[in-house]
Write an enzyme that holds these catalytic residues in place. Structure first.
Site, PDB file in Angstrom:
ATOM      1  N   ASP A  72      32.126  26.604  40.276  1.00 60.57           N
ATOM      2  CA  ASP A  72      31.357  26.608  39.148  1.00 60.57           C
ATOM      3  C   ASP A  72      32.493  25.771  38.218  1.00 60.57           C
ATOM      4  OD1 ASP A  72      29.090  27.529  40.267  1.00 60.57           O
ATOM      5  OD2 ASP A  72      29.461  29.636  39.516  1.00 60.57           O
ATOM      6  N   GLY A  80      34.143  32.087  38.791  1.00 62.92           N
ATOM      7  CA  GLY A  80      34.895  32.661  37.940  1.00 62.92           C
ATOM      8  C   GLY A  80      34.810  34.012  37.745  1.00 62.92           C
ATOM      9  N   GLY A  81      35.728  35.066  37.406  1.00 56.03           N
ATOM     10  CA  GLY A  81      35.718  36.256  37.379  1.00 56.03           C
ATOM     11  C   GLY A  81      35.395  36.825  38.560  1.00 56.03           C
ATOM     12  N   LYS A 138      27.033  25.066  35.992  1.00 62.34           N
ATOM     13  CA  LYS A 138      26.676  26.271  35.456  1.00 62.34           C
ATOM     14  C   LYS A 138      27.437  26.049  33.967  1.00 62.34           C
ATOM     15  CE  LYS A 138      25.159  28.883  38.844  1.00 62.34           C
ATOM     16  NZ  LYS A 138      23.615  29.163  38.542  1.00 62.34           N
ATOM     17  N   MET A 192      29.337  35.287  27.992  1.00 63.01           N
ATOM     18  CA  MET A 192      28.586  34.001  27.807  1.00 63.01           C
ATOM     19  C   MET A 192      27.846  34.160  26.282  1.00 63.01           C
ATOM     20  SD  MET A 192      26.740  33.697  31.425  1.00 63.01           S
ATOM     21  CE  MET A 192      26.456  35.472  31.633  1.00 63.01           C
ATOM     22  N   ALA A 194      36.389  38.810  33.759  1.00 68.11           N
ATOM     23  CA  ALA A 194      36.717  38.273  32.604  1.00 68.11           C
ATOM     24  C   ALA A 194      37.143  39.492  31.383  1.00 68.11           C
ATOM     25  CB  ALA A 194      35.897  37.377  31.771  1.00 68.11           C
ATOM     26  N   PRO A 231      81.514  64.361  58.209  1.00 70.19           N
ATOM     27  CA  PRO A 231      81.625  65.865  57.929  1.00 70.19           C
ATOM     28  C   PRO A 231      80.543  66.523  57.199  1.00 70.19           C
ATOM     29  CG  PRO A 231      83.537  64.409  57.513  1.00 70.19           C
ATOM     30  CD  PRO A 231      82.427  63.400  57.881  1.00 70.19           C
ATOM     31  N   PRO A 252      39.860  35.253  35.919  1.00 73.65           N
ATOM     32  CA  PRO A 252      39.515  34.804  34.504  1.00 73.65           C
ATOM     33  C   PRO A 252      40.141  33.454  34.208  1.00 73.65           C
ATOM     34  CG  PRO A 252      41.229  36.492  34.201  1.00 73.65           C
ATOM     35  CD  PRO A 252      40.666  36.564  35.767  1.00 73.65           C
TER      36      PRO A 252
END
EC number: 2.1.1.107
Length: 489
Positions: free
Chosen positions: A250, A303-304, A272, A385, A334, A43, A227
């Site tokens: 690494d 990494g990162g 590394k 680092m 990171a 309806p 990270p």
């Protein structure tokens, strides 16, 4: 098996939905995706269904349901809040052998609609037989993460070549092997990395040159592993990790991420660590070239992010010179990962309008940086680092005008269950680091935003490794202690 899984062709076929509310709208939307001719009997219509009617996308019967409404329908869905009506529709359709679905009442259903993953023309359906739609949706979301959207376009490409390949390779078994070699190798990877024209060229070449792609050259995947937390990997990174023949990785890649690599892949450790490079960078570059020329799929796992202090540019420069195909997969750097997991926003309208990434890596006992630029106010400076060079970083920033009371944080093993955050100032941080026997990987954050750590820290590892510090009203550190060691500084 209570329900037989089947896919129905509904294009231009008459389907009926009983009901005009939000639930009916969801079912109408699914049917329209299948290009069905949809009639809604109700309806009244909800605004969204009314909009579809206004542009003639559906037919509307503005009244209550009548038995004759199911005539000539190939499929009927009852989506009302009237249980008696829903049951009547179900019984009527069952008598007439018309497939019927009653929403949320599986006992009245001749068929059920599963939770679907649509990568048209690829479709994946997940069903719990109506026992738990929520569980079906959860399973779908997990499966969906492993099926990139490009698979739909890849399937369309394959469909376009089916007849051509069939004519060229009439033998069924040989044709199957042909498609397996292509789709498990170069064509799929080219497609997934956005090189669709190259994928078509590879397919054409395979048809023209003996149908064998085993002599195809190798490729290098330069992948950022993030990270540390495996959950922060991208879908593409995980897919390539499972595809690689050999992995060059690494020291900064966490063991938990290494565990996700294809089990039978050859593993090559590139080192590394500080002052302990198992392979010099130039040898790594040439190693990638040699492995790819052997026809291997090489995963260069970093990494990162590979382009932020990861020497990724040097590696792909060598690959370009040697004509080696490659693709780059970004990772969460990171700075972003460690700051987020430490509750330290790198920018904040009250504290910092800029952020600078810098390397704290020592070269001949010094750090050659633009200290005047790094000492500017209302910015956040992130040092990668920088653990060994921390005393130099603090000394140079203070020598160039930064207050000794400037907040500073050092994040150790960020985003992992062993994360530890040491908060101090430029003046106090060198001694704090000695007291807590900090080990890499670490990240250093300098700026007023560090003040927010105590209030915004949200990540609570299984063991509380946070080194807490208390600021005076002037922002000075008056106490710092580890909740795990009870030491004070």
């Amino acid at each position: 098996m209570d329900f037989f899984p089947v896919f129905m062709r509904l294009k231009d076929r008459a389907c009926l939905v009983v009901g005009g509310g939000p639930v009916a709208l969801r079912k109408v939307s699914l049917l329209r995706k299948a290009h069905a001719r949809v009639t809604v009997v109700s309806p009244a219509l909800c605004p969204e269904l009314a909009a579809l009617k206004a542009r003639d996308a559906i037919e509307h019967l503005p009244r209550g349901f009548e038995d004759a409404d199911v005539d000539a329908r190939v499929l009927v869905i009852a989506a009302t809040d009237d249980e008696d009506l829903n049951r009547h529709v179900s019984e009527l359709c069952t008598e007439r052998c018309i497939p019927v679905n009653v929403v949320d009442q599986p006992e009245l259903c001749g068929f059920i609609t599963p939770s679907m993953i649509d990568r048209s023309p690829i479709q994946v359906a997940v069903s719990t037989g109506g026992s738990s739609p929520v569980l079906a949706r959860l399973l779908r979301s997990r499966i969906e993460s492993f099926i990139p959207a490009a698979y739909g376009r890849l399937a369309a490409l394959v469909e376009g070549y089916r007849l051509k390949v069939k004519a060229r390779i009439p033998d069924t078994e040989l044709r199957r092997r042909f498609w397996e070699r292509l789709l498990e190798g170069p064509v799929t990877e080219l497609f997934m990395s956005g090189r669709e024209d190259a994928a078509r060229e590879t397919l054409e070449k395979a048809l023209e040159t003996g149908l064998d792609t085993r002599d195809a050259g190798g490729e290098v995947f330069l992948v950022g592993a993030g990270p540390g937390d495996p959950d922060l990997l991208t879908f593409r990174a995980l897919r390539l990790m499972q595809l690689a023949d050999v992995v060059v990785y690494d020291n900064l890649v966490s063991p938990a991420i290494i565990e996700l690599v294809r089990r039978d892949a050859e593993m090559i450790y590139a080192g590394k660590k500080r002052n302990l490079h198992t392979l010099p960078q130039e040898e790594i570059n040439q190693l990638l070239v040699r492995l790819a020329k052997e026809g291997k799929r090489v995963l260069r796992l970093k990494g990162g992010d590979p382009f932020i202090f990861g020497r990724g540019g040097e590696e792909i420069d060598t690959l370009m010179q040697e004509g080696i195909p490659f693709q780059v997969v970004p990772g969460i750097t990171a700075a972003a990962g460690c700051a987020s997991f430490s509750g330290i926003p790198l920018t904040h309208r009250d504290y910092a309008q800029a952020v600078v990434f810098a390397t704290g890596h020592l070269r001949d006992g010094s750090i050659d940086l633009n200290w005047k630029m790094l000492a500017q106010p209302r910015q956040t400076v992130v040092f990668y680092m920088g653990l060994l060079g921390l005393p130099i970083i603090c000394r140079e920033l203070m020598a160039h005008g930064v207050s000794p009371d400037m907040p500073m944080a050092l994040v150790e093993q960020g985003t992992t269950q062993n994360q530890r955050v040491i908060v101090g100032t430029l003046a106090s941080m060198p001694d704090l680091v000695k007291d807590y026997d900090v080990q890499p990987p670490t990240l250093i954050i300098v700026g007023e935003v560090v003040k927010l750590h105590e209030r915004l820290k949200w990540f609570q590892p299984g063991t509380d490794h946070t080194v807490k510090s208390l600021f005076s009203s002037q922002g000075q550190v008056v106490e710092a202690r580890s909740s795990t060691e009870g030491a004070e500084a």
